[in-house]
Design a protein around this motif. Structure first.
Motif, short mmCIF file in Angstrom:
data_model
loop_
_atom_site.label_atom_id
_atom_site.label_comp_id
_atom_site.label_asym_id
_atom_site.label_seq_id
_atom_site.Cartn_x
_atom_site.Cartn_y
_atom_site.Cartn_z
N THR A 1 -1.78 3.28 -5.11
CA THR A 1 -2.10 4.52 -4.40
C THR A 1 -2.30 4.26 -2.91
O THR A 1 -2.91 3.26 -2.52
CB THR A 1 -3.36 5.20 -4.97
OG1 THR A 1 -4.50 4.41 -4.66
CG2 THR A 1 -3.25 5.39 -6.48
N VAL A 2 -1.75 5.16 -2.08
CA VAL A 2 -1.87 5.05 -0.62
C VAL A 2 -2.28 6.42 -0.09
O VAL A 2 -1.62 7.43 -0.37
CB VAL A 2 -0.53 4.63 0.04
CG1 VAL A 2 -0.72 4.45 1.55
CG2 VAL A 2 0.02 3.36 -0.60
N TYR A 3 -3.37 6.45 0.67
CA TYR A 3 -3.78 7.72 1.29
C TYR A 3 -2.74 8.14 2.32
O TYR A 3 -2.27 7.31 3.11
CB TYR A 3 -5.13 7.58 1.99
CG TYR A 3 -6.30 7.38 1.07
CD1 TYR A 3 -6.85 8.46 0.39
CD2 TYR A 3 -6.86 6.12 0.90
CE1 TYR A 3 -7.93 8.28 -0.45
CE2 TYR A 3 -7.94 5.93 0.06
CZ TYR A 3 -8.47 7.01 -0.62
OH TYR A 3 -9.55 6.84 -1.46
N PRO A 4 -2.37 9.41 2.35
CA PRO A 4 -1.36 9.85 3.34
C PRO A 4 -1.84 9.66 4.78
O PRO A 4 -1.02 9.55 5.69
CB PRO A 4 -1.15 11.33 3.00
CG PRO A 4 -2.33 11.74 2.18
CD PRO A 4 -2.79 10.51 1.47
N GLN A 5 -3.18 9.61 5.00
CA GLN A 5 -3.70 9.44 6.37
C GLN A 5 -3.61 7.99 6.84
O GLN A 5 -3.82 7.70 8.02
CB GLN A 5 -5.17 9.86 6.45
CG GLN A 5 -5.45 11.27 5.98
CD GLN A 5 -5.92 11.30 4.53
OE1 GLN A 5 -5.46 10.52 3.70
NE2 GLN A 5 -6.83 12.22 4.23
N THR A 6 -3.32 7.06 5.94
CA THR A 6 -3.29 5.63 6.30
C THR A 6 -2.21 5.37 7.35
O THR A 6 -1.08 5.87 7.22
CB THR A 6 -3.01 4.78 5.05
OG1 THR A 6 -3.95 5.11 4.03
CG2 THR A 6 -3.13 3.29 5.36
N ASN A 7 -2.56 4.61 8.39
CA ASN A 7 -1.58 4.35 9.45
C ASN A 7 -0.48 3.39 8.97
O ASN A 7 -0.57 2.79 7.90
CB ASN A 7 -2.26 3.83 10.72
CG ASN A 7 -2.99 2.50 10.50
OD1 ASN A 7 -2.57 1.66 9.70
ND2 ASN A 7 -4.08 2.31 11.22
N ALA A 8 0.56 3.26 9.79
CA ALA A 8 1.73 2.48 9.39
C ALA A 8 1.38 1.03 9.12
O ALA A 8 1.89 0.42 8.17
CB ALA A 8 2.81 2.57 10.47
#
Length: 629
Positions: free
Chosen positions: A103-110
């Motif tokens: 799972t990856v939060y959509p707000q996580t930066n590149a």
């Protein structure tokens, strides 16, 4: 063996098995509701339904599509999206293919997204939109294992010349590939599900650490299967419930809600847009929802601010009703504890009836009018806010768990809930309190360990299965747990006094209707101070009535009249604290704390070191000139 023990011990190896059982049992029943923007582009969203059979049709196609891309059991598929129906379909598809979701939060930066994808060795990324695809493109050289990106929303998505063949495809294209493969082998997905073992990796969730790189928490299929059965065994939910699911599904709290739903087969309405919660609740009319404390704080602050804006008389009525609600809740809970009935004295009951007509009934309508219970987790809910909602007929059942324990380790038991506690352990979960007050947990919900970090795993997970939570707590004689603070967050003043900052912060949130976030500081200092950010809509409404109309949020917070307003609430807070807990000074921040600046986790928990580092100059300013080492 009790029915509960039988239910839990005879659990299937995975939620994928539960999903196939649910589809077979009630194929035509409604499984999900989800919003679709109005065709005209204006007006309210249209809510559509998906049956269990309809869900299975899409899940099978996604699972087969992933198999067609060459995915093997336990291969990782990263999922970077906000909460929406496609997230659930994709997660189930990954699970039914025998693969594992990262799972990856959509707000996580590149940069952090690339770290998670590389560390997990994810072979496929399922991305919400062009923005999530762009992050992967930017870091593609660092992601040799990433073979494909599947995109939910195709708008703005381009297939660039530098992309390897077939690197980008839409969800619709993936489903078409899956459907074609299923024509050749109709039993492909059932065979994959049948081969899933309980100890096989199901999910990798990366904890949003306050310092250093996030750690991947390895949760096998058995964790989720246990969670589904244990939540059902509490009796809190039933097949006729309607759940409103808006929490981030990248977070363990949101994810666990999908497991119990599949086992019970009730309806879940899915929409992760936080700004739509108030609009959606009367439409969905949920009987049950889960939230983080910040949502209840915002509702409470909003109601209080609206009453204040209505004039002195309205605000006095609200304050009176809020006091009655708290008194009523405390009396009914105390009486239930002693006698098993939630009766209250006649006079209090009469006052409560009047307050209900004036205030509480409108509040319940705002939640859709049918809300039987709300579960609050992820952080502590201020008891005074909990008692207010309880007295108003909105029963907030606090729970407790961590990513490392698959989210739900404790929850308050229905009618017997006790505000200020996180309830009792789920069936099958053991708890003990260490000599230093730390809460230790053991049971089928505990993680396998941290991905690729055996030393870090050994620091928290003992060989006999006991997990060190890092939280401090107290157990009542009859098994209710109260969390007092994070072990690492306890403050020791230069005078040697220990202070739990979360306790002081929670009390302030109950006292001040304008607060958004507060951080109490005082470690190795001779007194406590606080950094405070205000709720923007509430304070700007107040500003209009106090000569500050047209001013920006930062200008309002800097105004002497605003500082004076908050100072009054700080004095009120201090009256109820021990001398060494009191706040001697505070500073109002020029903007609210948020996820984007890294000051809050995606589940809206305060990242103390980040905030203290960002506003170090304000902290030093408050201690300047004091007699400190």
């Amino acid at each position: 063996m009790s029915d509960t023990q039988t239910l839990i011990e005879n659990r299937p190896p995975s939620v994928a098995h539960l999903f196939l059982e649910r589809v077979a049992a009630t194929p035509d029943a409604e499984a999900y509701r989800y919003p679709v923007p109005a065709a005209s582009g204006t007006g309210p969203d249209e809510w559509k339904s998906l049956s269990w059979a309809g869900t299975a049709h899409r899940v099978d196609a996604i699972a087969a599509g992933l198999i067609d891309l060459g995915l093997n059991p336990e291969d990782r598929v990263a999922l970077a999206s906000s909460t929406r129906i496609e997230w659930i379909l994709a997660d189930l598809g990954i699970m039914c293919a025998g693969a594992a979701t990262t799972t990856v939060y959509p707000q996580t930066n590149a940069e952090e997204s690339a770290y998670i994808l590389a560390d997990s060795e994810s072979r496929v990324l399922i991305a919400e939109d062009a923005a999530q695809l762009a992050k992967a493109r930017e870091k593609r050289a660092e992601l040799p294992e990433l073979r494909h990106v599947v995109v939910f929303d195709s708008e703005g998505v381009t297939k660039e010349e530098s992309d390897p063949e077939g690197w980008v495809l839409t969800l619709a294209e993936l489903e078409l590939r899956g459907a074609a493969l299923l024509e050749q082998n109709p039993d492909l997905v059932k065979e994959r599900v049948g081969a899933i073992a309980a100890d096989q990796l199901a999910t990798l969730i990366y904890t949003s650490g306050t310092t250093g790189k996030p750690k991947g928490v390895r949760l096998p299929h058995d964790n989720w299967s246990y969670m589904a059965k244990a939540i059902v065994a509490t009796g809190l939910l039933g097949p006729d419930d309607v759940q409103y699911l808006w929490l981030p599904l990248a977070h363990v709290f949101g994810k666990v809600l999908t497991s119990a739903h599949i086992d019970l087969g009730h309806v879940t309405a899915v929409d992760g847009r936080v700004d739509k919660i108030i609009e959606n609740l009367p439409v969905v009319q949920p009987t049950y929802m889960a939230a983080v404390p910040r949502i209840f704080e915002k509702v409470y602050n909003g109601v209080a601010a609206k009453a204040r804006a209505g004039g002195g008389a309205k605000y006095k009525i609200f304050q009176w009703a809020a006091d009655v609600a708290r008194e009523y809740a405390k009396a009914s809970q105390d009486n239930f504890r002693r006698t098993g009935t939630a009766s209250v004295p006649f006079g209090l009951g009469a006052k409560h009836k009047v307050a209900d007509a004036l205030v509480y009934s409108k509040l319940r309508e705002a939640f859709g009018g049918r809300l039987r219970a709300a579960v609050s987790g992820s952080a502590a809910l201020a008891p005074d806010i909990g008692y207010f909602f309880a007295g108003a007929g909105i029963h907030i059942l606090e729970g407790y768990g961590l990513t490392e324990s698959s989210a739900a380790s404790f929850v308050n038991p229905g009618e017997a809930y006790r505000t200020g506690t996180v309830g009792k352990p789920l069936p099958g979960t053991e708890v003990r309190i260490a000599d230093d007050g730390e809460i230790l947990l053991r049971g089928p919900g505990i993680m396998e360990g941290y991905h690729g970090l055996p030393e870090k795993t050994a620091e928290v997970l003992e060989s006999d299965g006991w997990f060190h939570t890092g939280d401090i707590g107290e157990l009542s004689v009859d098994g209710y747990l109260r969390i007092t603070d994070r072990k690492k967050d306890l403050i020791k003043t230069s005078g040697g006094k220990y202070i739990a900052p979360a306790e002081v912060e929670g009390q302030f949130k109950a006292v001040c209707p304008y607060v958004s976030n507060i951080l109490v500081h005082g470690a190795d200092r001779n007194f406590c101070t606080a950094l405070i950010s205000l709720d923007e809509p509430a304070i700007l409404d107040w500003a209009k009535e106090n000569g500050l109309e047209g001013k920006s949020y930062a200008e309002v917070c800097a105004a002497p009249v605003t500082v004076e307003l908050i100072e009054g609430y700080v004095k009120e807070l201090n009256e109820g604290l021990q001398r060494w807990q009191t706040l001697k000074k505070f500073r109002l921040l020029p903007r609210d704390l948020d996820v984007e600046h890294g000051e809050l986790t995606p589940s809206l928990k305060l990242k103390r070191p980040v905030v203290e580092r960002e506003y170090k100059h304000l902290i030093e300013e408050m201690y300047a000139g004091s007699r400190e080492a």
